[in-house]
Design an enzyme around this catalytic site. Structure first.
Site, PDB file in Angstrom:
ATOM      1  N   SER A  36       0.844  -1.179   0.000  1.00  0.00           N
ATOM      2  CA  SER A  36       0.000   0.000   0.000  1.00  0.00           C
ATOM      3  C   SER A  36       0.896   1.251   0.000  1.00  0.00           C
ATOM      4  CB  SER A  36      -0.949  -0.024   1.203  1.00  0.00           C
ATOM      5  OG  SER A  36      -1.887   1.019   1.120  1.00  0.00           O
ATOM      6  N   ARG A  65     -13.214   6.833   8.229  1.00  0.00           N
ATOM      7  CA  ARG A  65     -12.822   5.427   8.232  1.00  0.00           C
ATOM      8  C   ARG A  65     -13.826   4.565   7.481  1.00  0.00           C
ATOM      9  NH1 ARG A  65      -8.421   2.387   8.138  1.00  0.00           N
ATOM     10  NH2 ARG A  65      -8.861   0.282   8.886  1.00  0.00           N
ATOM     11  N   ASP A  67      -8.558  -5.341  -6.086  1.00  0.00           N
ATOM     12  CA  ASP A  67      -8.205  -4.085  -5.416  1.00  0.00           C
ATOM     13  C   ASP A  67      -8.807  -2.914  -6.191  1.00  0.00           C
ATOM     14  OD1 ASP A  67      -7.025  -1.914  -4.167  1.00  0.00           O
ATOM     15  OD2 ASP A  67      -5.020  -2.788  -4.134  1.00  0.00           O
ATOM     16  N   HIS A 119      -7.990  -4.476  -1.543  1.00  0.00           N
ATOM     17  CA  HIS A 119      -6.711  -3.869  -1.197  1.00  0.00           C
ATOM     18  C   HIS A 119      -6.080  -4.538   0.014  1.00  0.00           C
ATOM     19  CE1 HIS A 119      -3.642  -0.799  -1.185  1.00  0.00           C
ATOM     20  NE2 HIS A 119      -3.931  -0.450   0.050  1.00  0.00           N
ATOM     21  N   ASP A 120      -6.904  -5.014   0.933  1.00  0.00           N
ATOM     22  CA  ASP A 120      -6.378  -5.640   2.149  1.00  0.00           C
ATOM     23  C   ASP A 120      -5.819  -7.047   1.917  1.00  0.00           C
ATOM     24  OD1 ASP A 120      -6.784  -3.481   3.732  1.00  0.00           O
ATOM     25  OD2 ASP A 120      -8.456  -4.299   4.879  1.00  0.00           O
TER      26      ASP A 120
END
Length: 519
Positions: A233, A302, A464, A501-502
């Site tokens: 990232s 968040r 992602d 993405h994680d």
């Protein structure tokens, strides 16, 4: 409607012209208190008209707003005990204090700074087995548990004997980035010049500034050359930047789910997060440290971020269209399972990371561009600042204190991309004969030229949406265009890894296994 829009635009301009200094914050507290009371009145159930016997329908309840108001009432201090999903932790860490001033890319100067770091494994005699592990936006240095801090780290399963980052072979170093809030100097730190917190007096950062601070630490540890620079990232951005800034000091480079330059979609998403945070009345232009932190804005920021971190395929499997309680009437607060998931993610994070750090570090990601033109402009700017420092000019203004933002009279009109006019490089860089119109721009090819002779692993995930897989393909193609014959590019399809993405945090088999083989 037109008159309303004109009035709103005029009001916005008046507000934007009222740039205030930190000394004005105390005077605004009364305004925010009255504003908060006004918001509570807006969210409360309206009184019935005394002349009517009953409303057509009962007023809806808003338990999500009630919960936030109750939280505000309970708060008396900030909490920085951990971080986002999966839980980043703090605790014991090493501290490197550098008392040599650090000049930043946009003219700020840190007269001294701290870098929080942790290590695993043993540094060999000639100090040639060190791996620098770069973190994502909001991570601490605690990537793996230690004797002094046994809590699991954010890459716990990736580090250890026989693991992808094998502590039997390598000496792993992980830092909390400059601008962070887990031990490294950032906006919540104390300015040594006056003993007060920096807040938004902290200078604008770049990813390259973060890397320079890390290499000050390496100098102090006596490490002249890294065995590898590894990051995911924002860490993947740092890993590439380290190679460009200090090519002679790095052997191998690993960049996972990163990019060589920030692109509009990710910039737009981070901008949105910053906006909802700064619109929280409790943000106080960054000077909130002696009062209630802006937990409303942090929670919403968040939630937006979490939408970009995970993927549609995963959410279809985990949540589908299920509601939390189908037996109840639909609600305007969290109702579907996916909504409750986002609500939990935002609530968990809102007091675990410094709001100003989120602003500064995310902005550094937006500014990231390893293109040649950007590097040239940065070198010129730094040279001018260094000249002023040498001449004793201590007032290095980063920006005009007057407001620079004004709303345009006319709506914004789309402009063609600057890079669209750059002719493509030779199609041979793709190792096939067909002409590829998506060849990387020459500016980026020249910018990554320092990495011509490095062994580089570039990884991405098809699921992602924040750093799409084409951005990792761009890195690999650019390095091939430079003439690098040692580029390995791995793209995980949605059939292999659907965590978005994680993926870099969760896929030990595919991400960890590939990294282990490459190292």
């Amino acid at each position: 409607m037109a008159s309303f829009q004109n009035a709103a635009r005029s009001a916005s301009r008046r507000l934007l012209k009222q740039c205030e200094t930190p000394t004005a914050f105390a005077g605004r507290n009364r305004f925010h208190l009255s504003q908060s009371s006004h918001l509570r009145r807006l969210h409360s159930v309206p009184p019935r008209n005394s002349q009517s016997t009953a409303a057509s329908n009962p007023a809806l309840s808003f338990p999500c707003l009630d919960a936030q108001e109750e939280k505000t009432a309970r708060l008396s201090a900030r909490s920085l005990e951990s971080g986002p999903e999966p839980s980043y932790t703090t605790g014991h860490h090493e501290r490197f204090r550098c008392e040599v001033p650090l000049l930043l890319d946009w003219g700020g100067v840190l007269p001294e700074f701290d870098v929080a770091y942790e290590t695993w494994g043993t540094l060999n005699e000639d100090k040639s087995n060190a791996i620098l592990l770069h973190t994502g936006l909001s991570a601490s240095s605690h990537a793996h548990s230690t004797e002094s801090n046994p809590k699991p780290g954010w890459w716990e399963k990736f580090i250890g004997p026989g693991g992808p980052l094998d502590t039997n072979k390598y000496f792993i170093i992980c830092t909390n980035v400059l601008g962070g809030c887990y031990g490294s100097t950032g906006p919540s730190s104390v300015d040594p010049s006056d003993g007060k917190r920096y807040a938004t007096r902290f200078p604008i950062l770049t990813v390259e500034d973060m890397v320079r601070a890390q290499f000050r630490l390496l100098d102090a540890l006596g490490i002249q050359k890294l065995y590898a620079s590894v990051g995911s990232s924002m860490g993947g951005m740092q890993s590439l930047a380290a190679g460009v800034l200090f090519p002679e000091r790095i052997n191998k480079i690993v960049s996972i789910s990163g990019c060589a330059r920030s692109h509009p979609y990710s910039v737009a998403m981070r901008h949105t997060q910053r906006q909802v945070l700064m619109m929280d009345p409790r943000w106080e232009r960054g000077f909130y440290y002696d009062s209630i932190p802006p937990h409303f804005g942090m929670k919403l920021a968040r939630e937006i971020a979490t939408v970009t971190y995970r993927s549609g395929p995963e959410w279809e499997k985990r949540f589908g269209r299920k509601r939390a309680d189908p037996s109840k009437q639909p609600a305007l607060c969290a109702d579907f399972l996916i909504e409750t998931y986002l609500d939990h993610a935002g609530e968990k994070f809102c007091l675990e990371y410094d709001a100003n750090s989120l602003l500064y570090v995310s902005k550094a990601m937006d500014l990231f561009d390893l293109g040649y033109e950007q590097q040239v402009e940065t070198r010129k700017r730094r040279a001018e600042y260094e000249r002023k420092i040498t001449q004793g000019d201590k007032q290095l203004e980063q920006s005009d204190p007057a407001c620079s933002l004004t709303l345009p009279e006319q709506p914004y009109e789309e402009q063609p991309s600057v890079t669209a006019s750059i002719p493509p490089i030779n199609e041979s860089v793709f190792d096939r004969g067909d002409k590829n119109p998506e060849a990387p721009p020459e500016d980026l090819v020249r910018g990554l030229a320092p990495l011509k002779n490095h062994k580089v692993l570039v990884m991405g995930a098809a699921s992602d949406i924040l750093f799409p897989a084409w951005q990792q393909r761009e890195i690999a193609a650019t390095l091939q265009a430079v003439g690098n014959k040692n580029v390995e590019h791995v793209e995980l399809g949605e059939d292999v890894s659907h965590f978005g993405h994680d993926t870099f945090l969760l896929d030990l088999k595919n991400v960890g296994g590939t990294v282990q083989r490459f190292l």
